[in-house]
Enzyme design. Structure first.
Site, short mmCIF file in Angstrom:
data_model
loop_
_atom_site.label_atom_id
_atom_site.label_comp_id
_atom_site.label_asym_id
_atom_site.label_seq_id
_atom_site.Cartn_x
_atom_site.Cartn_y
_atom_site.Cartn_z
N LEU A 31 0.92 -1.16 -0.09
CA LEU A 31 -0.11 -0.02 -0.09
C LEU A 31 0.94 1.28 -0.14
CD1 LEU A 31 -2.78 -1.10 2.43
CD2 LEU A 31 -3.01 -0.95 0.36
N GLY A 32 2.09 1.14 0.62
CA GLY A 32 2.88 2.44 0.57
C GLY A 32 4.10 2.23 1.31
N GLY A 80 7.01 4.42 4.06
CA GLY A 80 7.14 5.56 4.76
C GLY A 80 8.53 5.46 5.62
N ALA A 81 8.63 6.45 6.53
CA ALA A 81 9.90 6.53 7.22
C ALA A 81 10.06 5.58 8.26
CB ALA A 81 9.79 7.97 8.15
N GLY A 113 8.76 2.28 7.60
CA GLY A 113 8.60 0.82 7.01
C GLY A 113 7.37 0.66 6.01
N VAL A 169 4.03 -0.73 4.17
CA VAL A 169 2.32 -1.21 4.62
C VAL A 169 2.02 -2.11 3.63
CG1 VAL A 169 0.19 -0.37 4.99
CG2 VAL A 169 2.32 1.18 5.74
N LYS A 178 1.95 -2.91 8.70
CA LYS A 178 3.14 -2.08 8.60
C LYS A 178 4.12 -2.75 9.25
CE LYS A 178 3.30 2.32 9.47
NZ LYS A 178 4.04 2.71 8.04
N ASP A 191 6.58 13.33 12.66
CA ASP A 191 6.54 13.27 10.97
C ASP A 191 5.09 13.56 10.69
OD1 ASP A 191 7.64 12.99 8.51
OD2 ASP A 191 7.15 10.68 8.58
#
Length: 637
Positions: free
Chosen positions: A359-360, A362-363, A365, A367, A382, A477
């Site tokens: 799904l995406g 990020g900083a 980890g 997802v 995540k 964040d």
């Protein structure tokens, strides 16, 4: 300390000390603000609700200097006009005896009281006589923060302050009563208020009355003025979210904890505090002596079985201990009262089909989307990366802390998995994606009302994280990618608590920048402690992006990156707000208010940024938004 002949100029601050013997920065400060007002605040706040004394000289277009003359006169003046304001005028006559010398100093003492001291020296004696010539506030319980959250202040017979906990609360530290109080029985959500006599009852909630106290109001719900005092009590008792109800002059409001700045007073306010107690377990009686005999025999047999089993398990456990790694001795068990599920790696591997649908990233980890087949529930998993070296107990404690945060605008943590070096967190799945997708990757711009609703949702969630839980959480964040939208269009903050989980103690972080370029507060690049105000800065940048539907880092002027808050400030000053948001249905007054809030949040100095509580009030229109100063340029290259 301000000595005779010294001035406190605009923009300067006078801090209290920790104590008479410790002269480090204490809990309070006197600020000579750029708006012309001289105000005393608890340290770490600048919103008007937290101040407890001021000269009332704001918004006159003046820059006032506080001056203490050698004769003991304390006054304020504007260097460009003839305006003056005298705070204290000494009655010392010009013909004072030559054998007497007076020396004055202004001190914000450790107890938060501003005092003007007079040191009288007799030339034939070396030791001075010290007197308090003037002080504010007169009542020491008017100092906000003298008692901590969920406690109230009262004066003793000797004039000292004493703190008392609300009913159902106890002091955080028995040795330091000024730190505040917490519940003796931590509760989240609803509990049973009554049960039949034959059923087990775990807890019961009752409302306990507290009279003759004054508290600043911070309601999440206000009831009609026709509500009676009894209705005020019962309506809070029936509301899971309500912890305290306040009744005054036919006005009832519901409050959450913590509640702050309470004091004993002669007011006619009535406070009702929800108090939780355990009830005894009642069970059906077994009729007849024969039944009692059977029960007794059964207990004896069961006891022997349990004893035999225990001996067997102990022996087996001793043989196997030498083959187990120490961290594995701490099993993945979590408090049942927070409803946190402990998953196995196999559970989540199956749910995500081998972690295939990403799904995406990020900083913290990556997802993945998953489905819990046994309950047909969609989840987001995540996979944490770059974990700090945390022990098992520390990891579980921080995960439990995240799980205990319950708010409408926070993403709900369902459970976790910790096996070997694998750290996984399971969350509710958000089908509408992130705010970043809605603002920047959609062909249709979201409506103005929807953008305002999302901005308010995020502000309320941050207010909860910063001020409404026992151990405040700094997100570190805040950005559109970390704001997720549920099926009903409600915005939820994701990744809160992970900064502390991954980098240790975030409240004293001086090195190692965390966050995303474009949203970083200036203090990240300075040798200063990180506070909740870094989130306020990031929120301000994101708010201006929500208003304009433009990314801060994409704004250019003369071929270089241009600060979005400076751009917004110029548009407000020159009446060109339609450049920021050109939606036809926007009311200009509302647009200007929102832009001003964003500019206040992105001030260079943390102390100039408002608390999130004030941000919510200003955005709702219940608090005036003053004209902000021009934000200083800050490059995040």
């Amino acid at each position: 300390m301000l000595n005779t002949g010294q001035n406190l100029r605009p923009g300067s601050q006078l801090f209290s000390s920790v104590s008479e013997s410790n002269h480090a920065k204490g809990k309070y400060y006197l600020g000579n603000q750029q708006d012309g007002n001289l105000v005393i605040y608890p340290a770490g706040t600048i919103d008007a609700d937290s101040s407890y004394w001021s000269t009332g000289t704001s918004n006159r277009g003046l820059l006032l200097t506080l001056s203490l003359d050698p004769n003991g006169t304390l006054w304020m003046f504007d260097g460009n006009t003839s305006f003056t304001k005298t705070l204290f005028l000494t009655n010392q006559s010009s013909g004072a005896a030559p054998a007497v010398e007076n020396y004055y100093c202004l001190t914000l003492d450790a107890d938060g009281v501003l005092r003007l001291y007079s040191h009288v020296f007799l030339r034939l004696e070396g030791k001075p006589t010290i007197k308090v010539a003037w002080q504010v506030p007169g009542d020491r319980c008017l100092v906000k923060g003298v008692c901590g959250p969920n406690s109230f202040c009262q004066l003793t017979m000797t004039g000292e302050t004493s703190c008392s906990c609300l009913p159902g609360f106890e002091f955080l530290s028995t040795n330091q009563s000024t730190l505040g109080c917490w519940r003796t029985l931590p509760i989240s959500g609803c509990v049973r208020s009554n049960n039949s006599s034959n059923e087990e009852t775990r807890m019961m909630a009752t409302m306990v009355e507290v009279k003759n106290t004054t508290w600043p109001e911070n309601p999440y719900d206000a009831l009609p003025v026709t509500t009676s005092i009894e209705d005020c009590k019962l309506l809070c008792l029936s509301d899971c979210a309500c912890q305290i109800s306040m009744f005054s002059d036919s006005y009832c409001s519901k409050q959450m904890v913590p509640i702050r700045y309470g004091r004993i007073s002669g007011s006619n306010n009535t406070l009702f505090v929800k108090v939780y107690t355990y009830r005894a377990i009642q069970r059906k009686k077994i009729a007849g002596a024969g039944a009692m005999l059977i029960s007794g025999a059964t207990l004896v047999v069961l006891s022997l079985v349990v004893l035999s089993g225990s001996v067997f398990l102990i022996c087996r456990h001793k043989r196997s201990l030498r083959y187990m790694r120490a961290p594995q001795l701490y099993d993945c068990k979590v408090d049942g009262d927070i409803g946190l599920q402990s998953y196995s790696f196999q559970d989540l591997d199956v749910a995500t089909n081998g972690f295939t649908q990403e799904l995406g990233r990020g900083a913290y980890g990556t997802v993945f989307k998953g489905v819990l087949a046994n309950i047909s529930k969609e989840i987001a998993v995540k996979r944490l990366e770059k974990m700090a070296e945390e022990g098992e107990r520390e990891f579980h404690r921080e995960v439990r802390a995240i799980a205990r945060t319950h708010h409408r605008n926070l993403l709900h943590l369902l459970g976790f998995c910790k096996e070997s070096m694998c750290h996984l967190l399971g969350y509710d799945y958000m089908p509408n994606g992130s705010l970043a997708n809605i603002l920047f990757n959609s062909d249709v711009r979201p409506s103005w009302s929807k953008r305002v609703a999302i901005a308010l949702d995020v502000a309320r969630g941050l207010h909860y994280l910063h001020e409404e839980i026992q151990n405040p959480i700094i997100h570190c964040d805040i950005k559109p990618e970390n704001i997720l939208i549920d099926r009903s269009g409600i915005a939820k903050i994701a990744d809160f608590g992970l900064a502390k989980l991954l980098i240790g103690n975030q409240t004293n972080t001086l090195t190692g920048i965390r966050g995303t370029r474009g949203y970083l507060a200036p203090e990240w690049s300075k040798n200063t402690a990180i506070t909740v105000k870094v989130d306020v800065y990031s929120y301000g940048i994101m708010l201006l992006e929500i208003i304009s539907c433009k990314r801060s880092m994409e704004l250019k002027r003369a071929g270089s990156e241009y600060n979005i808050s400076e751009w917004a400030y110029e548009c407000v000053m020159f009446g060109e707000t339609k450049k920021v948001a050109d939606d036809a249905c926007i009311e200009e007054a509302e647009l200007v208010r929102m832009l001003k809030v964003g500019i206040w949040c992105t001030q260079n100095m943390p102390v100039m940024r408002p608390a999130m509580k004030s941000v919510v009030m200003m955005m709702e229109g219940s608090k005036e938004v003053r004209q902000p100063p021009r934000p200083a340029s800050f490059s995040q290259s």
